[in-house]
Write a protein that holds these residues in place. Structure first.
Motif, short mmCIF file in Angstrom:
data_model
loop_
_atom_site.label_atom_id
_atom_site.label_comp_id
_atom_site.label_asym_id
_atom_site.label_seq_id
_atom_site.Cartn_x
_atom_site.Cartn_y
_atom_site.Cartn_z
N UNK A 80 84.69 -42.03 -26.23
CA UNK A 80 83.39 -41.45 -25.93
C UNK A 80 82.56 -42.24 -24.90
N UNK A 81 82.59 -43.57 -24.90
CA UNK A 81 81.82 -44.28 -23.85
C UNK A 81 82.24 -43.88 -22.44
N UNK A 82 83.53 -43.69 -22.22
CA UNK A 82 84.03 -43.29 -20.91
C UNK A 82 83.68 -41.84 -20.60
N UNK A 83 83.70 -41.01 -21.62
CA UNK A 83 83.36 -39.60 -21.43
C UNK A 83 81.91 -39.46 -20.97
N UNK A 84 81.01 -40.15 -21.66
CA UNK A 84 79.58 -40.02 -21.34
C UNK A 84 79.25 -40.64 -19.99
N UNK A 85 79.71 -41.87 -19.75
CA UNK A 85 79.43 -42.52 -18.47
C UNK A 85 80.01 -41.72 -17.31
N UNK A 86 81.23 -41.21 -17.48
CA UNK A 86 81.88 -40.46 -16.42
C UNK A 86 81.17 -39.16 -16.09
N UNK A 87 80.68 -38.46 -17.12
CA UNK A 87 80.06 -37.16 -16.86
C UNK A 87 78.69 -37.33 -16.20
N UNK A 88 77.94 -38.36 -16.58
CA UNK A 88 76.63 -38.58 -15.97
C UNK A 88 76.77 -38.94 -14.49
N UNK A 89 77.73 -39.80 -14.18
CA UNK A 89 77.91 -40.21 -12.78
C UNK A 89 78.51 -39.09 -11.94
N UNK A 90 79.55 -38.43 -12.44
CA UNK A 90 80.23 -37.39 -11.64
C UNK A 90 79.34 -36.19 -11.38
N UNK A 91 78.49 -35.82 -12.33
CA UNK A 91 77.59 -34.68 -12.14
C UNK A 91 76.60 -34.96 -11.01
N UNK A 92 76.08 -36.18 -10.96
CA UNK A 92 75.13 -36.53 -9.89
C UNK A 92 75.81 -36.54 -8.53
N UNK A 93 77.00 -37.10 -8.48
CA UNK A 93 77.72 -37.21 -7.20
C UNK A 93 78.19 -35.85 -6.70
N UNK A 94 78.50 -34.92 -7.61
CA UNK A 94 78.90 -33.58 -7.19
C UNK A 94 77.76 -32.90 -6.42
N UNK A 95 76.54 -33.08 -6.91
CA UNK A 95 75.38 -32.48 -6.22
C UNK A 95 75.26 -33.06 -4.81
N UNK A 96 75.51 -34.35 -4.67
CA UNK A 96 75.43 -34.99 -3.35
C UNK A 96 76.50 -34.41 -2.41
N UNK A 97 77.69 -34.13 -2.94
CA UNK A 97 78.78 -33.58 -2.11
C UNK A 97 78.40 -32.24 -1.49
N UNK A 98 77.57 -31.46 -2.20
CA UNK A 98 77.18 -30.14 -1.68
C UNK A 98 75.77 -30.15 -1.08
N UNK A 99 75.34 -31.32 -0.66
CA UNK A 99 74.07 -31.43 0.06
C UNK A 99 74.35 -31.40 1.57
N UNK A 100 73.79 -30.44 2.30
CA UNK A 100 74.08 -30.31 3.75
C UNK A 100 73.30 -31.31 4.59
N UNK A 101 73.79 -32.54 4.62
CA UNK A 101 73.10 -33.57 5.38
C UNK A 101 73.10 -33.25 6.88
N UNK A 102 71.95 -33.40 7.53
CA UNK A 102 71.81 -33.15 8.98
C UNK A 102 72.08 -34.45 9.73
N UNK A 103 73.35 -34.82 9.80
CA UNK A 103 73.74 -36.06 10.46
C UNK A 103 74.91 -35.78 11.40
N UNK A 104 75.22 -36.74 12.26
CA UNK A 104 76.31 -36.57 13.22
C UNK A 104 77.67 -36.50 12.56
N UNK A 105 78.66 -36.08 13.33
CA UNK A 105 80.00 -35.87 12.78
C UNK A 105 80.59 -37.14 12.17
N UNK A 106 80.54 -38.25 12.88
CA UNK A 106 81.12 -39.49 12.38
C UNK A 106 80.41 -39.95 11.11
N UNK A 107 79.09 -39.86 11.09
CA UNK A 107 78.33 -40.26 9.91
C UNK A 107 78.63 -39.32 8.74
N UNK A 108 78.78 -38.04 9.03
CA UNK A 108 79.08 -37.07 7.98
C UNK A 108 80.42 -37.39 7.31
#
Length: 457
Positions: A80-108
């Motif tokens: 359970x410790x791994x389940x809870x820590x993993x879900x809290x971190x992965x859920x936040x990072x998934x949102x970041x993956x689908x954020x359309x950052x307005x940056x250059x190609x190399x930075x993107x």
């Protein structure tokens, strides 16, 4: 009995939001980049390479995470410790993956790579902790099948909710806010919240059987022997890898197929809804089928149906929606049966390994499931990315812009190659897997006798 019911249904509930989130990334991240953000072809090619490399490396790391989970000691258990820590971190990072950052190609590319690596690591922690808890809930094969099949039903609900809803929901959100590029962000944020809530509900409901769970210490240098000396685990892993690579290519190209070959992207949601109902129905009926047919017989029938469905898919003429649906129902219903059986095969190799080596390694053994998913996803993403570019879909506006060779390439990659891989998967299983119901029951009985003898000394 009350705890058995809580385990059976509580464990499954946790997969709904989790699998919806995984589906959004594994099936639609490339589509989001190519058709929503409309990144340049060089950026798309670079991201495809990143996905393949990171997923492959991440898959190799999974067994090491399994060692960490197996060696965990806490008041909440080792899962359970791994389940809870993993879900809290992965859920936040998934949102970041689908954020359309307005940056250059190399930075993107750089930002995307860092975030994707972090998401993969966080999801691995959750995934391995989650699925490696399954063998610790019961050693009864029938009850294990009931828990596993309900979990796969819930996972399919999550998966197909995303598959059916992603196009119409993102389109509606995009129209409401006036920017389709941000629509996937809001969908991802919603799914992230759902998966966190449902995983926490699962953690509160489920309790592992303390008489099954052991606490032997596994060293990292022992990892190779734990995996490679378990011949039944390796057999299932190879068969599973071939099958999931084939299935990943088919499902990943699905949304492209309807947009650039069939000519109506809107029909993808209708098609996915029919397939989702078919898969969930097959999973609901699985315990009944498993009670009447041996696992080998059921596996053989399901593989034959999948291959036949692929052939029918390939032969379907343009606009042949009825044939597509018939083929899809067969493929996805049979795939559901195969997927739950492969999960059961891996779970059973936990006791096989314990019997053979005198030590139980739930998490190391079950880490082979996410290993297979990630490596097959890496291989499938590589094929999909190449097909999207090589067939002309990346630069085409729609089906009218596709050439006949381009269409043939899509159909061959989507149906012929997967059919061959699945046939080879079956041959590996039939030739090398010997852990049938009788042998498993014998192993469990011998393990019980060993524990009783040890307790008496």
């Amino acid at each position: 009995m009350r705890q058995t019911i809580r385990n059976r249904y509580g464990f499954g509930i946790g997969t709904i939001g989790r699998d919806a989130a995984y589906t959004m990334i594994s099936m639609f991240l490339l589509f989001y980049l190519s058709d929503i953000l409309e990144v340049s072809t060089p950026v798309f090619a670079a991201i495809t390479i990143v996905l393949v490399v990171v997923r492959a490396i991440d898959a190799i790391v999974d067994p090491f995470v399994g060692v960490l989970v197996d060696n965990t000691r806490s008041r909440f258990g080792k899962f359970k410790p791994w389940i809870v820590a993993g879900i809290l971190a992965s859920s936040s990072l998934m949102v970041v993956l689908f954020t359309p950052w307005a940056i250059g190609d190399a930075a993107f590319i750089a930002v995307f790579t860092v975030v994707y690596i972090a998401w993969s690591a966080a999801f691995a922690a959750n995934d391995i902790g989650y699925w490696s808890m399954l063998p610790a809930l019961t050693q009864n094969q029938r009850e294990r099948e009931k828990i596993g099949s309900f979990a796969r039903i819930c996972a399919s609900i999550g998966t197909f909710s995303m598959v059916v809803g992603i196009v119409p929901i993102s389109s509606a959100v995009g129209a409401a806010i006036g920017d389709i590029r941000w629509s996937f962000f809001w969908v991802a944020l919603t799914i992230a919240a759902v998966m966190v809530v449902l995983q926490l509900v699962m953690v509160l409901l489920v309790r592992e059987d303390r008489t099954i769970v052991t606490h032997s210490h596994t060293r990292f240098r022992e990892l190779v022997s734990v995996i490679f000396r378990n011949d039944q685990l390796l057999t299932v892993a190879i068969a599973f890898l071939l099958f999931m690579t084939a299935f990943g290519v088919t499902t990943g190209l699905g949304i492209y197929y309807f947009g650039y070959v069939y000519g109506d992207e809107g029909m993808y949601a209708v098609f996915a809804a029919v397939l989702g109902v078919s898969q969930i129905t097959a999973l609901a009926l699985y315990p009944l089928m498993a009670a009447r047919l041996s696992r080998r017989t059921l596996f053989t029938i399901a593989l034959a149906v999948v291959v036949a469905g692929y052939v029918l898919f390939f032969l379907t003429p343009p606009g042949g929606l009825v044939m597509i649906i018939i083929a899809g129902v067969g493929v996805f219903a049979a795939q559901a049966v195969i997927q739950i059986q492969l999960l059961m095969f891996i779970a059973d190799t936990v006791e096989y390994g314990e019997h053979k080596f005198g030590r139980r390694n739930d998490s190391v053994t079950l880490s082979l499931q996410p290993f297979v998913y990630k490596l097959s996803s890496a291989l499938a993403n590589g094929v999909i990315g190449w097909v999207v570019i090589a067939s002309g879909m990346k630069d085409a506006a729609g089906a009218a812009d596709m050439t006949e060779p381009g269409v043939m390439l899509v159909k061959a990659a989507m149906f012929i190659v997967p059919g061959v891989l699945i046939a080879v998967s079956y041959l590996v299983y039939r030739r090398f897997y010997v852990l049938d119901e009788g042998r498993y029951a014998q192993i469990v009985e011998e393990l019980r006798a060993r524990k009783e003898e040890h307790a008496g000394t």
